[in-house]
Scaffold this motif. Sequence first.
Motif, PDB file in Angstrom:
ATOM      1  N   GLU A  77      21.295   3.843  -0.866  1.00 41.85           N
ATOM      2  CA  GLU A  77      21.111   2.444  -1.253  1.00 41.85           C
ATOM      3  C   GLU A  77      20.377   1.661  -0.172  1.00 41.85           C
ATOM      4  OE1 GLU A  77      24.600   1.337  -4.325  1.00 41.85           O
ATOM      5  OE2 GLU A  77      25.253   1.708  -2.276  1.00 41.85           O
ATOM      6  N   LEU A  78      20.724   1.959   1.061  1.00 44.17           N
ATOM      7  CA  LEU A  78      20.081   1.258   2.168  1.00 44.17           C
ATOM      8  C   LEU A  78      18.585   1.604   2.189  1.00 44.17           C
ATOM      9  CD1 LEU A  78      20.748  -0.663   4.412  1.00 44.17           C
ATOM     10  CD2 LEU A  78      21.115   1.272   5.931  1.00 44.17           C
ATOM     11  N   PHE A  79      18.304   2.877   1.948  1.00 44.15           N
ATOM     12  CA  PHE A  79      16.935   3.356   1.864  1.00 44.15           C
ATOM     13  C   PHE A  79      16.172   2.564   0.797  1.00 44.15           C
ATOM     14  CE2 PHE A  79      14.154   6.474  -0.366  1.00 44.15           C
ATOM     15  CZ  PHE A  79      13.225   6.664   0.638  1.00 44.15           C
ATOM     16  N   GLN A  80      16.827   2.390  -0.351  1.00 41.42           N
ATOM     17  CA  GLN A  80      16.207   1.651  -1.455  1.00 41.42           C
ATOM     18  C   GLN A  80      15.912   0.203  -1.061  1.00 41.42           C
ATOM     19  OE1 GLN A  80      18.580   2.069  -5.020  1.00 41.42           O
ATOM     20  NE2 GLN A  80      17.452   0.388  -5.965  1.00 41.42           N
ATOM     21  N   VAL A  81      16.847  -0.411  -0.357  1.00 42.15           N
ATOM     22  CA  VAL A  81      16.651  -1.792   0.090  1.00 42.15           C
ATOM     23  C   VAL A  81      15.465  -1.861   1.064  1.00 42.15           C
ATOM     24  CG1 VAL A  81      17.656  -3.695   1.426  1.00 42.15           C
ATOM     25  CG2 VAL A  81      19.058  -2.462  -0.228  1.00 42.15           C
ATOM     26  N   PHE A  82      15.417  -0.937   1.996  1.00 36.92           N
ATOM     27  CA  PHE A  82      14.319  -0.922   2.967  1.00 36.92           C
ATOM     28  C   PHE A  82      12.972  -0.801   2.255  1.00 36.92           C
ATOM     29  CE2 PHE A  82      17.022   1.082   6.639  1.00 36.92           C
ATOM     30  CZ  PHE A  82      17.631  -0.146   6.822  1.00 36.92           C
ATOM     31  N   VAL A  83      12.894   0.164   1.335  1.00 46.20           N
ATOM     32  CA  VAL A  83      11.618   0.386   0.626  1.00 46.20           C
ATOM     33  C   VAL A  83      11.226  -0.899  -0.109  1.00 46.20           C
ATOM     34  CG1 VAL A  83      10.463   1.628  -1.262  1.00 46.20           C
ATOM     35  CG2 VAL A  83      11.920   2.872   0.344  1.00 46.20           C
ATOM     36  N   ASN A  84      12.212  -1.518  -0.751  1.00 43.66           N
ATOM     37  CA  ASN A  84      11.954  -2.731  -1.507  1.00 43.66           C
ATOM     38  C   ASN A  84      11.403  -3.842  -0.606  1.00 43.66           C
ATOM     39  OD1 ASN A  84      12.708  -5.388  -2.656  1.00 43.66           O
ATOM     40  ND2 ASN A  84      13.277  -4.091  -4.384  1.00 43.66           N
ATOM     41  N   LEU A  85      12.069  -4.079   0.517  1.00 48.55           N
ATOM     42  CA  LEU A  85      11.628  -5.164   1.404  1.00 48.55           C
ATOM     43  C   LEU A  85      10.263  -4.847   2.023  1.00 48.55           C
ATOM     44  CD1 LEU A  85      14.986  -6.038   3.203  1.00 48.55           C
ATOM     45  CD2 LEU A  85      13.888  -7.257   1.322  1.00 48.55           C
ATOM     46  N   MET A  86      10.047  -3.579   2.346  1.00 50.32           N
ATOM     47  CA  MET A  86       8.770  -3.206   2.948  1.00 50.32           C
ATOM     48  C   MET A  86       7.618  -3.373   1.955  1.00 50.32           C
ATOM     49  SD  MET A  86       9.919   0.226   4.927  1.00 50.32           S
ATOM     50  CE  MET A  86      11.019   0.161   6.355  1.00 50.32           C
ATOM     51  N   THR A  87       7.847  -2.957   0.707  1.00 50.37           N
ATOM     52  CA  THR A  87       6.769  -3.098  -0.286  1.00 50.37           C
ATOM     53  C   THR A  87       6.499  -4.572  -0.560  1.00 50.37           C
ATOM     54  OG1 THR A  87       8.306  -1.675  -1.470  1.00 50.37           O
ATOM     55  CG2 THR A  87       6.043  -1.530  -2.106  1.00 50.37           C
ATOM     56  N   ASN A  88       7.552  -5.370  -0.650  1.00 48.73           N
ATOM     57  CA  ASN A  88       7.346  -6.816  -0.819  1.00 48.73           C
ATOM     58  C   ASN A  88       6.474  -7.347   0.305  1.00 48.73           C
ATOM     59  OD1 ASN A  88       8.944  -6.974  -3.051  1.00 48.73           O
ATOM     60  ND2 ASN A  88      10.708  -7.879  -2.021  1.00 48.73           N
ATOM     61  N   ALA A  89       6.809  -6.934   1.532  1.00 52.82           N
ATOM     62  CA  ALA A  89       6.087  -7.418   2.709  1.00 52.82           C
ATOM     63  C   ALA A  89       4.610  -7.024   2.616  1.00 52.82           C
ATOM     64  CB  ALA A  89       6.715  -6.843   3.975  1.00 52.82           C
ATOM     65  N   ILE A  90       4.376  -5.776   2.220  1.00 51.25           N
ATOM     66  CA  ILE A  90       2.993  -5.286   2.117  1.00 51.25           C
ATOM     67  C   ILE A  90       2.235  -6.082   1.051  1.00 51.25           C
ATOM     68  CG2 ILE A  90       1.600  -3.297   1.396  1.00 51.25           C
ATOM     69  CD1 ILE A  90       3.929  -1.590   2.767  1.00 51.25           C
ATOM     70  N   HIS A  91       2.878  -6.316  -0.077  1.00 52.43           N
ATOM     71  CA  HIS A  91       2.224  -7.095  -1.136  1.00 52.43           C
ATOM     72  C   HIS A  91       1.903  -8.509  -0.657  1.00 52.43           C
ATOM     73  CE1 HIS A  91       3.864  -4.319  -4.497  1.00 52.43           C
ATOM     74  NE2 HIS A  91       2.736  -3.894  -3.989  1.00 52.43           N
ATOM     75  N   ALA A  92       2.832  -9.073   0.116  1.00 51.12           N
ATOM     76  CA  ALA A  92       2.661 -10.462   0.550  1.00 51.12           C
ATOM     77  C   ALA A  92       1.445 -10.614   1.463  1.00 51.12           C
ATOM     78  CB  ALA A  92       3.916 -10.941   1.281  1.00 51.12           C
ATOM     79  N   MET A  93       1.027  -9.525   2.095  1.00 47.43           N
ATOM     80  CA  MET A  93      -0.075  -9.637   3.047  1.00 47.43           C
ATOM     81  C   MET A  93      -1.440  -9.486   2.387  1.00 47.43           C
ATOM     82  SD  MET A  93       1.505  -8.001   6.506  1.00 47.43           S
ATOM     83  CE  MET A  93       2.319  -6.561   5.854  1.00 47.43           C
ATOM     84  N   GLU A  94      -1.445  -9.129   1.115  1.00 50.79           N
ATOM     85  CA  GLU A  94      -2.683  -9.042   0.325  1.00 50.79           C
ATOM     86  C   GLU A  94      -3.806  -8.304   1.051  1.00 50.79           C
ATOM     87  OE1 GLU A  94      -3.275 -13.116  -0.627  1.00 50.79           O
ATOM     88  OE2 GLU A  94      -1.821 -13.072  -2.283  1.00 50.79           O
TER      89      GLU A  94
END
Lengths: 144, 343
Positions: free
Chosen positions: B237-254
């Motif tokens: 679950e922690l892995f899933q949270v990390f992946v989620n936050l990291m992908t959000n971050a990557i998307h936010a940087m366009e």
Amino acid sequence: MSESNSAGMFSGRKSEGLVLVVDDEPDVRKVVRMTLEKSGYTVLEAEDGEKAIAEMKKDENSLLLSLIITDIRMPNMNGIDVINYYRKEWPSVPLIVLTGFPDMDMATSMLQHGIADYLVKPVEAEKLRSSVSKTLEKREVHGF
Amino acid sequence: MNNTDQTNIVILGAGKGGTALLDLFTRLPGVTVVGISDQNPAAPALEYAKRLNIPITQDPVQLIRHPGTHLIVNVTGDPDINEQVNTHKHPETEMLGGAASKVLWDLVQDESQMQAQLFQAEKLAGMGTFASGIAHDINNPLYILLAFSENILEETDLPTIHKQARSIIAAGKRIQSISQKITQYTRAAKVQDAVSINVNSTLDEALNIAQFATMLQDISIIRNYEDNLEVLANSEELFQVFVNLMTNAIHAMEGKGTLTVTSYHEDSFGKISIADTGSGIPDENLSKIFEPFFTTKPKGEGTGLGLHNARAIIKKYRGDLSVESTIRQGTTFVIELPYATSK
């Protein structure tokens, strides 16, 4: 298989053209070289855009260059940047993009930016050869 | 019920029903579970309660008599217990038993099933983001593998054949490792137990997956890790949270920026921050980002459940997920989880 990296050194039968292959993976470059050399092209390799330019400045390579086949993943650049990078250096040399990205939007946008073809890895040997020969034919017709 | 903000609850029965209710009650603000009992010392919720520092006992009467209890929830299924409750409880204590507690338990189970389905939906939506990145990573070795194989069919020079065969094996191994990364991501979390987790290696695994979303982008990744940091949670679950936050971050940087991943500890909490240099989240959205179904992505691209689920997971392990954002500078998510002393 010739490992020569300078166009000035090829001899014997006439080359069909000088092609520069840019990809950060040595094996990918080797595959492209192998495929094109079988059809009589002379192939130069470079790991990235900067090395490509350095390679072309050797001897009279720049004058002989017929075509660039390039990956679009490069550090500090997006796909369009990569195209513009080569454009600036060699405005009249056609570009074929060879990428692992099966992305229609990307392909369309790249073709609109004037690349000759967008090929997705794994590309069949025949398809790569025919794309290269068509691009070079067009080039002759348009008299770049 | 007393006129206070706090509701003190006692749970009788620590089987499946007791476990589900314990899980629910301990997550509700304003509710305190004062104790749980079961005559079977191996009942699952007793073990769970121990970890949460909730008193356990095999003697229900001891709990029934507990002063200050507002509600006794009986999920033992044992008819004798009702009588004991009626005999020993304080007059102001209410009891929920029989059909009523069964319905409550059913509701809890239904809710947790729905949560699980929502998690799955979000995961699948996330998968789409990585698909083209994964295709790219597979297509390179696939090209090498196919082209050399074809060549070997015609090649007569033995040293060349050997050289190319080695390249084929290397390419095959690369595809194998990509496949392993993907299965790691799609495997549904089964174990719910909080165990001691190595934060840094879980972060690295998540970065392996998140980097599929950085294809063709100019994004640099900085890792600032505190050595041997361990927290209590579930690793999947922690892995899933990390992946989620990291992908959000990557998307936010366009397409351009720096992703900074930091692990450290403060007091009794292990902390992980995931920071981007993107456009930032406007104030009016900042308060809503953890709400379910809130998304700024175009239709079909996000379920709006990612952050909601992420926070639910972290809260489940007695932690917190918070956010700070500055327009045009970027956003930082901070996870805090109970710090596990190094083994």
